[in-house]
Design a protein around this motif. Structure first.
Motif, mmCIF file in Angstrom:
data_model
loop_
_atom_site.group_PDB
_atom_site.id
_atom_site.type_symbol
_atom_site.label_atom_id
_atom_site.label_comp_id
_atom_site.label_asym_id
_atom_site.label_seq_id
_atom_site.Cartn_x
_atom_site.Cartn_y
_atom_site.Cartn_z
ATOM 1 N N PRO A 1 2.218 -1.175 4.392
ATOM 2 C CA PRO A 1 2.258 0.251 4.046
ATOM 3 C C PRO A 1 3.674 0.679 3.660
ATOM 4 C CG PRO A 1 2.004 -0.036 6.420
ATOM 5 C CD PRO A 1 1.920 -1.404 5.817
ATOM 6 N N PRO B 1 -1.642 -6.479 3.961
ATOM 7 C CA PRO B 1 -1.194 -5.173 3.480
ATOM 8 C C PRO B 1 0.118 -4.745 4.140
ATOM 9 C CG PRO B 1 -3.516 -5.126 4.068
ATOM 10 C CD PRO B 1 -2.955 -6.401 4.604
ATOM 11 N N ASP C 1 -1.484 5.134 -4.193
ATOM 12 C CA ASP C 1 -2.311 6.343 -4.025
ATOM 13 C C ASP C 1 -1.752 7.441 -4.919
ATOM 14 O OD1 ASP C 1 -3.931 8.410 -3.058
ATOM 15 O OD2 ASP C 1 -2.551 8.810 -1.386
ATOM 16 N N ARG D 1 -2.133 5.854 4.227
ATOM 17 C CA ARG D 1 -1.674 4.486 3.949
ATOM 18 C C ARG D 1 -1.832 3.578 5.170
ATOM 19 N NH1 ARG D 1 3.750 7.178 3.399
ATOM 20 N NH2 ARG D 1 4.996 6.637 5.242
ATOM 21 N N VAL E 1 -5.632 2.764 5.332
ATOM 22 C CA VAL E 1 -6.038 1.812 4.303
ATOM 23 C C VAL E 1 -5.470 0.422 4.606
ATOM 24 C CG1 VAL E 1 -5.746 1.193 1.871
ATOM 25 C CG2 VAL E 1 -6.374 3.531 2.505
ATOM 26 N N ALA E 2 -4.220 0.355 5.053
ATOM 27 C CA ALA E 2 -3.629 -0.946 5.389
ATOM 28 C C ALA E 2 -4.408 -1.620 6.511
ATOM 29 C CB ALA E 2 -2.163 -0.765 5.782
ATOM 30 N N VAL F 1 0.870 -1.183 0.000
ATOM 31 C CA VAL F 1 0.000 0.000 0.000
ATOM 32 C C VAL F 1 0.903 1.227 0.000
ATOM 33 C CG1 VAL F 1 -1.815 1.258 1.202
ATOM 34 C CG2 VAL F 1 -1.796 -1.248 1.235
ATOM 35 N N LEU G 1 -0.952 -1.375 -4.396
ATOM 36 C CA LEU G 1 -2.021 -0.375 -4.409
ATOM 37 C C LEU G 1 -1.340 0.979 -4.224
ATOM 38 C CD1 LEU G 1 -5.150 0.103 -4.331
ATOM 39 C CD2 LEU G 1 -4.956 -0.005 -1.840
#
Length: 658
Positions: free
Chosen positions: A43, A41, A69, A18, A21-22, A10, A67
């Motif tokens: 980060p 995940p 950003d 991050r 989201v992780a 991530v 993933l």
């Protein structure tokens, strides 16, 4: 079997985002369980940190997706950094799935313009459905790791259908309870025999006209190896090369080929009826190794033959030498020449940045790979990769079906499906281990004082020193000169005393091949054996150099024309044991190949010069470990098949030297 660890990187310049989201993906992944794998995940900041994670032995080996950003609030600098990170990660690890998180459609247009080929999908910041994102990422990993053909084969075998079709052993039943061959059933195993099925099983698709699970498996392979189309071959790269030749060449067409190519390429010349222009390979005479064709030779051949349709090269060679292909491909394409690369020994390169670029990445039109040589497929299982923008699929299919068996071995097809899955999902980890073991072995073998692993500069013939040639580190060539051991004798000691079989040897070297199947235990046993043999060192031998192979002479007629004549058979040596002068000026009908190294010294249609006869005579008299393929034996002596004068007179002559 434990579920594989599946990391998702991530990446964001916003630490809070991050981390959030992780954490959200981690929670969603646990709610998805039970699942064949659970997403973990990881980060990371963009740029160098993300690349370090992707290439690290810890995180990178289990990494399956990224993933990234793109940034919030229209931050142009963050967006540019995100795109640059995507490009760097794709360059290093093209097998990773890559998703971008965008703020709006304008950002999507920017990303598509800069990195569209690299991106597998998009999410939007204002739709932060992390559970939904997790499901999509998990589905992406599941799709990438699917084995359509292997799964179908396994399901069919599990259904235990009664066999009223070929093969005759009926799923192994003919072996059971046999006092004569029952042990074969136990040796190869129940499942392997049950999976040896017939084209009478529609659920398993058709290799000759795939529309189902074989077609799906081939599409996944094309995606994995970076090809437009990929075809599975169950009779090796040897046949794969011939299929491509017959697709691209018609009788009389000119092709440029590396004389160092595998003998299947030379057989393809005969079958296609093409007119070859043979390019002499560079030679390292000290170690008896043949290298790439010098760049100057390639440039001159392309300029001299504007009519040429095809150029074929071998990269890497048996000894691990690989061309700087990109400028060669560009030069050939500028002249309207299609490029075929025999990558039989380099099919693993796509899955580790230390081995890339591959031939496909350098722009080759056709690439053949022996998936069985360096990945986990069964012997004979190979792939043909196509990137030719002018590809004629119908013509290719007709030629493919001309050569393939109508009763293909389904276990071979399954092994290609599984080998592709393993390369995509854990190839980086396994190849990283192989490269580490190769480096350790190099250091330890050198420390024995008796044996030495040759470096690139020592392997390179002088003629290609400035051509950008690189070395595949997983192939170790060991110089035995200081040990006092002869290569044949040392090879026999390794197999008889230490149960170690090496790949090949020349008169003063051994070649070791490290693959994804090489383990630390195997490496330890090999080093122990080399250390013991080093302690038994003798007075260093004075090795004679290999007889220098004569340069290519000329063609009197097309190879196909000479091969299909009956000819006559003349002794290589005369009655006094000297080179037979009666062969001088005659035209050879067969391909004569000293092995090793396996490069033809004569091809069908070639005019035999005194230097060639002297070379063959010297090999017969002094190089006992060399096999000479293509000679025939009659009346207790080795003979060459040559054209009779009347046969040569009626064949169409070539107007210029090839």
């Amino acid at each position: 079997m434990t579920a594989p660890l599946t990391r998702i990187l991530v990446v964001s310049a916003d630490p809070a985002w991050r981390q959030q989201v992780a954490a959200g993906l981690t929670e969603a992944a646990h709610r998805l369980a039970p699942h064949p794998f659970v997403l973990h995940p990881l980060p990371s900041a963009p740029g160098d940190e993300a690349l370090r994670h992707a290439l690290s032995p810890q995180a990178g080996e289990d990494l399956q997706g990224v993933l990234i950003d793109h940034g919030a609030g229209g931050d142009a600098a963050a967006g540019e950094q995100a795109v640059a990170t995507a490009q760097r990660l794709t360059q290093a690890r093209p097998e990773l799935s890559l998703y971008m998180v965008l703020e709006d459609d304008a950002a999507k247009l920017l990303v598509e313009r800069l990195a569209s080929d690299a991106v597998d999908g998009y999410f939007f910041r204002d739709e932060a459905d992390l559970a939904g994102w997790c499901r999509i990422l998990a589905a992406e990993v599941a799709e990438k790791s699917a084995t359509p053909f292997y799964d179908a084969l396994r399901r069919y075998v599990a259904q235990a259908k009664d066999s009223w079709h070929t093969p005759g052993h009926g799923g192994g039943d003919s072996f059971k309870a046999s006092p004569w061959v029952g042990d074969f059933h136990d040796f190869v195993g129940e499942e392997l025999l049950r999976a040896d099925l017939s084209v009478s099983v529609p659920a398993l698709d058709s290799l000759m006209h795939p529309t189902g699970v074989i077609a799906q498996a081939q599409r996944l392979a094309a995606q994995a190896f970076g090809a437009r189309k990929t075809y599975f071959a169950t009779n090796g790269t040897s046949t794969s090369n011939k299929v491509i030749f017959q697709t691209l060449l018609t009788p009389g067409d000119t092709l440029l080929l590396d004389r160092n190519c595998h003998k299947s390429v030379h057989h393809g010349v005969i079958l296609s009826g093409a007119r070859p222009v043979y390019l002499d390979s560079s030679v390292n005479r000290r170690f008896g190794l043949f290298g790439p064709v010098p760049l100057a030779t390639l440039r001159a051949a392309i300029a001299a033959h504007p009519e040429a349709k095809v150029l074929i090269l071998t990269s890497c060679t048996y000894d691990g030498l690989r061309y700087d292909l990109r400028p060669i491909v560009q030069m050939a394409h500028a002249a309207g020449i299609k490029v075929i690369v025999d990558e039989a020994w380099y099919g693993h390169a796509r899955f580790h940045p230390g081995l890339r670029p591959t031939a496909l990445e350098c722009g080759a039109d056709y690439v053949t790979q022996s998936t069985h040589k360096v990945l986990s497929a069964f012997s004979q299982a190979s792939m043909i990769h196509v990137n030719d923008p002018d590809f004629d699929e119908h013509l290719f299919r007709e030629n493919f079906n001309m050569h393939t068996s109508t009763s293909p071995q389904y276990n071979l097809i399954a092994s290609l499906d599984v080998a592709r899955r393993q390369a995509v999902m854990e190839g980086f980890r396994l190849l990283d281990r192989s490269l580490q073991l190769a480096a350790e072995l190099r250091e330890k073998i050198n420390a024995t004082g008796a044996f030495r692993v040759l470096e690139l500069a020592e392997l390179l013939p002088e003629a290609v020193q400035g051509d950008g040639i690189r070395l595949d580190p997983t192939k170790l060539t060991i110089d035995l000169s200081a040990s006092g051991w002869g290569a044949d004798e040392l090879r026999e000691e390794l197999i008889s005393r230490f149960n170690i079989q090496v790949e090949k040897n020349t008169h003063n070297t051994l070649t070791l091949l490290l693959t994804i199947g090489t383990t630390r235990a195997k490496a330890s046993r090999l080093f122990d054996a080399m250390l013991r043999l080093a302690k038994e060192r003798r007075t260093p031998l004075s090795y004679g150099r290999m007889p220098e192979a004569p340069r290519f002479s000329r063609l009197a007629c097309l190879p196909r024309d000479a091969f299909y004549e009956r000819g006559e058979r003349l002794p290589v040596l005369d009655d006094s044991g000297q080179p037979n002068p009666a062969l001088n000026g005659r035209v050879c009908c067969d391909q004569i190949v000293p092995y090793p190294p396996g490069i033809p010294v004569l091809v069908p249609g070639q005019v035999i010069e005194p230097a060639v006869v002297a070379y063959l005579a010297r090999l017969l008299q002094t190089q006992r470990s060399i096999e000479l393929h293509g000679l025939c034996e009659a009346d207790g002596e080795l003979r060459l098949r040559v054209l009779r004068e009347a046969e040569l007179a009626r064949l169409p002559a070539l107007q210029t030297d090839a």
